[in-house]
Design an enzyme around this catalytic site. Structure first.
Site, PDB file in Angstrom:
ATOM      1  CG  LEU A 126      33.481  44.483  38.554  1.00 45.45           C
ATOM      2  CD1 LEU A 126      32.947  44.347  37.205  1.00 45.45           C
ATOM      3  CD2 LEU A 126      32.360  45.753  39.319  1.00 45.45           C
ATOM      4  CE1 TYR A 127      41.919  45.785  41.085  1.00 45.36           C
ATOM      5  CE2 TYR A 127      42.444  43.619  41.900  1.00 45.36           C
ATOM      6  CZ  TYR A 127      42.977  45.049  41.518  1.00 45.36           C
ATOM      7  OH  TYR A 127      44.070  45.199  41.565  1.00 45.36           O
ATOM      8  CB  ALA A 128      39.925  39.695  38.477  1.00 43.78           C
TER       9      ALA A 128
ATOM     10  CB  THR B  15      37.929  46.508  35.971  1.00 46.51           C
ATOM     11  OG1 THR B  15      38.565  46.462  37.172  1.00 46.51           O
ATOM     12  CG2 THR B  15      36.184  46.471  36.334  1.00 46.51           C
ATOM     13  CE  LYS B  16      44.146  47.443  37.982  1.00 47.83           C
ATOM     14  NZ  LYS B  16      44.706  48.646  37.625  1.00 47.83           N
TER      15      LYS B  16
END
Length: 337
Positions: A151-153, A155-156
Site C-alpha cells: 500500500l505504501y508503494a 500511495t506513492k
C-alpha cells in the site's frame, strides 16, 4: 531562495534543511511530529536546525488544510519540497489508514495550496518501491509502475499521478524523485541499519529478512541531498527533454513534470551490507534468517543516467564509508542520551 520543506524533522528532511541553510537559503519547515518512531529523535534534529535564524518551523499535520495554508501562504516559497509521508513498507500492513491519510489526503492538501502559490518548482519524494513487481533491472524512470506490491508503494504511485495532473492543469513545474534505500547518520530507528547497529551494540541477534538474499541500491544520505539540491535548479519545461545520447527522459508530453531516480546504480547484497556493519563496529552479529516479508521486493537497482544527464552527478559514496559514518554518529548519539 525561500524553500518550504515538509517532513523537516524527519531523516531526509533534517539533512536537506541543514544543507539549504548552510547555502544561505531561508527555510520554512513543517512536520506533524507523529509517533511512528521516537519523537525525541525528531526534536533533537529540530534543535540543530533552530540554531539558524534562517529556519522557522511549524508543527502541523498535512491533513489540516487550514493550518497548513495559514503557515505557508504568507511565506510565499520559491521552492516546495514535499518529503512528509507515512513511510515504511511493513507498517503499511498494520496501519493502512495512516498511509491514505498522510500520503493521499495530505498530498492533495499540499497540491491545492501549491496551486495557489505557483512556486518555481515543486519536488515530490517518491520511492523505488514504486517499481513493484517489475523484474527487468535496472529500474528506469520510463518503466511501468503499474504493479505495486505494498500500500505504501501504491500511495506513492498515486502521489506521482496527482502531482502530474496538477502540473498539467496549473503549470507548476514538478519533479518526482525516486530514492533507493537511503541510510546515514540521524537515520530512522525502524530502518535496517539502525536496527542492526542497535541490536549488535546490545548483544542481541539481528533479524535478516529474505534469508539474506535481497539486493538493494543503497544510497548515502549526503548523496541523496546532493541530488535533490541539484534537481531543485532543474525545473522541468514541457517540450524540452534532456538531449543526451542514450538517455530516456521521463518528461511528460503534456506537463512540466518528470520523475528521476536518485541512486548510484550499484546494488549490493544484504549480507555484504551486514558485513560492512560488522567491520565498522568490530563485532560479529548473531543472525536470525527469516523469510521475505509481505510487501518487500527482492532487488532494487536504479538506472541513474537521467539524473546524471540533468545534474552531472550520481551517488558514489561506498557502503563501507557510509556505514562507518553512521556507526560513529550512533555511538556519539547514545553517549549524549
Amino acid at each position: 531562495m525561500k524553500v518550504f520543506v515538509t517532513g523537516a524533522a524527519g531523516f531526509i528532511g533534517f539533512h536537506l534543511c541543514r544543507r539549504l541553510l548552510a547555502e544561505g537559503h531561508e527555510v520554512l519547515g513543517l512536520d506533524g511530529m507523529t509517533a511512528y518512531y521516537d519523537v525525541a529523535l525528531k526534536r533533537q534534529r529540530l534543535s540543530i536546525l533552530r540554531r539558524s535564524n534562517a529556519f522557522s518551523f511549524a508543527e502541523v499535520m498535512l491533513e489540516d488544510r487550514e493550518g497548513l495554508e495559514e503557515v505557508v501562504l504568507p511565506f510565499v516559497p520559491d521552492i516546495v519540497v514535499h518529503l512528509a509521508a507515512q513511510a515504511g513498507v511493513r507498517y503499511s500492513l498494520e496501519a493502512p489508514d495512516a498511509y491514505v491519510s498522510a500520503n493521499l489526503i495530505g498530498t492533495f492538501n499540499l497540491l491545492e495550496m501549491t496551486r495557489r502559490l505557483r512556486p518555481q518548482h515543486l519536488l515530490f519524494a517518491s520511492t523505488s518501491s514504486i517499481y513493484g513487481g517489475n523484474t527487468a533491472m535496472p529500474f528506469a524512470e520510463a518503466d511501468r509502475t503499474d504493479f505495486p506490491v505494498s500500500l505504501y508503494a501504491a500511495t506513492k504511485k498515486a502521489g506521482e499521478a496527482m502531482t502530474h495532473s496538477y502540473a498539467h492543469l496549473f503549470a507548476v513545474p514538478t519533479t518526482c524523485f525516486r530514492f533507493f534505500t537511503v541510510y546515514g547518520p540521524w537515520g530512522r530507528p525502524d530502518m535496517a541499519l539502525f536496527r542492526f547497529v542497535s541490536a549488535i551494540s546490545e548483544g542481541r541477534p539481528i533479524e535478516v529478512f529474505g534469508e539474506g538474499r535481497m539486493l538493494r541500491d543503497f544510497t548515502y544520505i549526503d548523496d541523496l541531498v546532493e541530488g535533490i539540491v541539484r534537481l531543485m535548479a532543474k525545473p522541468p519545461e514541457q517540450g524540452k527533454p534532456v538531449d543526451a545520447e542514450g538517455v530516456s527522459d521521463s518528461l511528460s508530453p503534456v506537463a512540466p513534470w518528470r520523475s528521476v531516480n536518485i541512486a548510484g546504480g550499484q546494488p549490493l547484497g544484504l549480507m555484504a551490507f551486514v558485513a560492512a556493519i560488522e567491520k565498522a563496529m568490530g563485532q560479529t552479529a548473531e543472525k536470525i534468517f527469516l523469510p521475505m516479508q509481505d510487501g518487500d521486493i527482492g532487488e532494487t537497482s536504479a538506472d541513474p543516467s537521467l539524473l546524471l544527464a540533468l545534474t552531472g552527478f550520481k551517488p558514489e559514496t561506498g557502503v563501507d564509508e557510509g556505514v562507518e559514518a553512521f556507526v560513529e554518529w550512533y555511538r556519539r548519539w547514545q553517549e549524549s542520551r
